[in-house]
Design a protein around this motif. Structure first.
Motif, short mmCIF file in Angstrom:
data_model
loop_
_atom_site.label_atom_id
_atom_site.label_comp_id
_atom_site.label_asym_id
_atom_site.label_seq_id
_atom_site.Cartn_x
_atom_site.Cartn_y
_atom_site.Cartn_z
N MET A 150 42.25 42.07 25.10
CA MET A 150 41.56 42.31 26.37
C MET A 150 42.28 41.62 27.52
SD MET A 150 37.55 41.74 25.46
CE MET A 150 37.00 41.80 27.15
N LYS A 151 42.13 42.22 28.69
CA LYS A 151 42.77 41.64 29.87
C LYS A 151 41.77 40.79 30.65
CE LYS A 151 46.89 43.92 31.40
NZ LYS A 151 47.71 42.79 30.94
N PHE A 152 42.21 39.62 31.04
CA PHE A 152 41.40 38.76 31.92
C PHE A 152 42.24 38.36 33.12
CE2 PHE A 152 39.91 38.24 27.61
CZ PHE A 152 38.54 38.24 27.74
N THR A 153 41.56 37.92 34.18
CA THR A 153 42.29 37.31 35.29
C THR A 153 41.78 35.88 35.44
OG1 THR A 153 40.68 38.04 36.93
CG2 THR A 153 42.54 39.49 36.53
N ALA A 154 42.69 34.99 35.80
CA ALA A 154 42.33 33.59 35.97
C ALA A 154 42.66 33.14 37.38
CB ALA A 154 43.08 32.72 34.96
N GLU A 155 41.79 32.31 37.92
CA GLU A 155 42.04 31.66 39.21
C GLU A 155 42.00 30.16 38.97
OE1 GLU A 155 40.72 33.12 42.71
OE2 GLU A 155 40.91 35.17 41.99
N GLU A 192 47.17 15.06 40.19
CA GLU A 192 46.40 16.27 40.49
C GLU A 192 45.26 16.50 39.50
OE1 GLU A 192 50.09 18.98 42.26
OE2 GLU A 192 49.76 18.89 40.11
N ALA A 193 44.22 17.13 39.98
CA ALA A 193 43.12 17.58 39.13
C ALA A 193 43.05 19.10 39.24
CB ALA A 193 41.81 16.96 39.60
N PHE A 194 42.58 19.77 38.17
CA PHE A 194 42.49 21.22 38.26
C PHE A 194 41.13 21.71 37.82
CE2 PHE A 194 42.72 22.61 33.79
CZ PHE A 194 43.15 21.45 33.17
N GLU A 195 40.78 22.90 38.29
CA GLU A 195 39.62 23.61 37.79
C GLU A 195 40.02 25.07 37.76
OE1 GLU A 195 36.60 22.78 40.76
OE2 GLU A 195 37.50 24.25 42.11
N PHE A 196 39.41 25.84 36.86
CA PHE A 196 39.78 27.26 36.80
C PHE A 196 38.59 28.10 36.40
CE2 PHE A 196 40.64 25.59 32.56
CZ PHE A 196 40.06 26.56 31.75
N GLU A 197 38.76 29.40 36.63
CA GLU A 197 37.74 30.38 36.30
C GLU A 197 38.44 31.58 35.69
OE1 GLU A 197 33.94 32.46 38.61
OE2 GLU A 197 35.57 31.54 39.74
N VAL A 198 37.93 32.07 34.57
CA VAL A 198 38.52 33.25 33.91
C VAL A 198 37.49 34.37 33.95
CG1 VAL A 198 39.35 34.19 31.73
CG2 VAL A 198 39.98 31.86 32.39
N LYS A 199 37.94 35.54 34.41
CA LYS A 199 37.03 36.69 34.50
C LYS A 199 37.63 37.88 33.76
CE LYS A 199 35.39 35.69 39.16
NZ LYS A 199 35.67 36.00 40.56
N GLY A 200 36.79 38.74 33.21
CA GLY A 200 37.27 40.00 32.66
C GLY A 200 37.90 40.83 33.77
N ALA A 201 39.04 41.46 33.46
CA ALA A 201 39.75 42.23 34.51
C ALA A 201 39.12 43.62 34.65
CB ALA A 201 41.22 42.33 34.17
#
Lengths: 83, 83
Positions: free
Chosen positions: A1-6, A74-83
């Motif tokens: 499956m394809k996802f997009t991440a920010e 640095e600190a990071f946060e991310f979100e993954v969504k279905g494309a």
């Protein structure tokens, strides 16, 4: 499956952000002194091919830790969504 | 009232993003070839003092257009939240 991440990568809260301070000063100079406390980091977008959401999130986390961020600065946060 | 704003500034979709291409290649080199099509921009966080949400959004938009982004090269999106 394809996802997009920010992914957002920001300087650690405890660290000075001279670039942000400069932008804050410039906003004041152009009359926008209602905007304060600017901090500047990086924003990544990317595509992820994975079996499911959890696998996609694990890949993105691994990429951040191995390549994209410097954990001292640095600190990071991310979100993954279905494309 | 106090608000916080998060702004993402990304290279225009029509433009090459050489920094992103380099990171995509490096992800592949370290075995993370499920992650592709990386694009890299900037992420700003700031505080806004404004009468209401609409006024805060107008200030942030003005700051983007006057100072933070280059409209030839970059596109922006932002979100304003009550602090």
């Amino acid at each position: 499956m394809k996802f997009t991440a920010e992914i957002n990568v920001m300087p650690q809260k405890a660290l000075l952000d001279p670039q942000g301070k400069t932008v804050s000063a410039n906003l004041k100079n152009i009359g926008l002194d209602a905007l304060t406390n600017v901090r500047i980091g990086k924003h990544f977008t990317l595509d992820v091919e994975a079996a499911d959401q959890a696998a996609a999130e694990a890949l993105v986390k691994e990429a951040c830790e191995k390549l994209l961020i410097n954990p001292v600065m640095e600190a990071f946060e991310f979100e993954v969504k279905g494309a």
